[in-house]
Design an enzyme around this catalytic site. Structure first.
Site, short mmCIF file in Angstrom:
data_model
loop_
_atom_site.label_atom_id
_atom_site.label_comp_id
_atom_site.label_asym_id
_atom_site.label_seq_id
_atom_site.Cartn_x
_atom_site.Cartn_y
_atom_site.Cartn_z
N GLY A 173 0.86 -1.23 0.06
CA GLY A 173 -0.08 0.15 0.04
C GLY A 173 0.77 1.28 -0.12
N THR A 175 1.38 5.05 0.20
CA THR A 175 0.53 6.53 0.47
C THR A 175 0.72 7.71 -0.58
OG1 THR A 175 1.17 6.26 2.82
CG2 THR A 175 0.83 8.50 2.15
N VAL A 202 3.73 -1.50 3.88
CA VAL A 202 3.00 -0.24 3.61
C VAL A 202 4.28 0.58 3.05
CG1 VAL A 202 2.04 2.07 4.53
CG2 VAL A 202 1.04 -0.11 4.95
N LYS A 203 4.30 1.54 2.32
CA LYS A 203 5.35 2.51 1.78
C LYS A 203 4.69 3.86 2.04
CE LYS A 203 7.48 4.81 -2.36
NZ LYS A 203 7.53 4.66 -3.59
N THR A 204 5.35 4.73 3.01
CA THR A 204 4.76 6.04 3.46
C THR A 204 6.05 6.92 3.43
OG1 THR A 204 3.52 7.23 4.97
CG2 THR A 204 4.75 5.49 5.86
#
Length: 291
Positions: A173, A175, A202-204
């Site tokens: 996912g 961001t 998650v990549k944020t």
């Protein structure tokens, strides 16, 4: 108020005392109950010895014209692939510039984005069969909370997760870039929404304050986007802080391929991510390798 006090004030005290998402059988959090295929692919993306990854990203051309350092993918990116743990790119780049014999895990851009010429985040997703043809190790999907296309991007993530679990391919996912100035509360919410809707990674973005909150509240590994080009020493300090505060990896692009010495830079970043070098020592390594 200290960072710890701020986290306690919003009910995060337990997250400081204990990592409630500790694993029992697999080295990455949130993956114990995943299928063998997902675990195998995650073990390619993340180094099992350190639990970390240096992900080389060069998917920028999917939403904008080529940027400095990416005019010739074959000249700028091919020499760097060997030094990354994994690569984040589009299916066009995989077929045109990534050597099939490289054996680097491909984190495939699974959502095809609208460009900077129109409205970002009005995305679609590609065919899962084509991702399988490319032997993708993960599928990356943009999620834009607070954006007019929020619901569509979440549907894209859910669709990708449905296919990911069907074929044992982990989902990232990602961001959306539309909220880069938001605080840790926003990024923590995006990360949690991604994980709750099926993302395995998650990549944020890194936040100067309360980044640990994002990591602790997310039940899956968090990778930090490298963002805009910074001076080499500052970029290495940024990488160190992100890993030290709980990130499972760094997704680097411009801070590598726009560096005067890209190979030296990605090696220096890897020395922080996997060997625990202090930023000043990593910078010295960069200078030695680039001289």
């Amino acid at each position: 108020m200290t960072e710890k006090e701020e986290m306690m004030s919003d009910g995060s005290e337990d997250l400081i005392r204990n990592d409630v998402f500790d694993n029992k059988s697999f080295f990455l959090k949130g993956s114990d109950n995943m299928g063998w295929g997902i675990k195998n692919r995650m073990s390619r993306i993340f180094n099992p010895k350190t639990g970390h990854t240096v992900m080389l990203a060069f998917d920028h051309g999917s939403i904008m014209e080529s940027i400095t350092g990416l005019d010739r993918l074959d000249l700028s990116i091919q020499p760097l692939i060997h030094f990354a743990d994994s690569i984040m790119c589009t299916r066009g780049a995989v077929r045109s510039v990534v050597p099939p014999c490289s054996h680097k895990p491909v984190c495939l851009r699974f959502s095809a984005a609208s460009t900077v010429l129109s409205e970002l985040n009005d995305d679609c997703v590609i065919d899962i069969i084509d991702a399988i043809r490319l032997n993708a190790s993960a599928l990356g999907v943009t999620v834009a909370l607070g954006d007019k296309h929020e619901a569509k991007t979440i549907r894209n993530l859910v669709f990708a997760a449905d296919n990911g679990y069907k074929y044992d391919i982990p989902i990232i996912g990602i961001t959306s870039i539309s909220k880069q100035d938001s605080d840790a509360n926003y990024y923590a919410m995006v990360a949690r929404v991604c994980a709750e809707n099926g993302a395995n990674i998650v990549k944020t973005y890194y936040t100067e304050k309360n980044f640990r909150k994002i990591v602790h509240k997310c039940p899956v590994p968090v990778i930090v986007a490298g963002g805009k080009k910074m001076p080499e020493q500052k970029a290495l300090e940024f990488c160190y802080r992100a890993i030290d505060e709980g990130a499972a990896g760094i997704d680097v692009g411009r801070n590598v391929f726009q560096s005067p010495s890209p190979i030296a830079m990605i090696k220096a970043i890897s020395s922080i991510v996997h060997d625990g070098l202090l930023p000043e020592d990593a910078y010295q390594l960069y200078r030695e390798l680039s001289s």
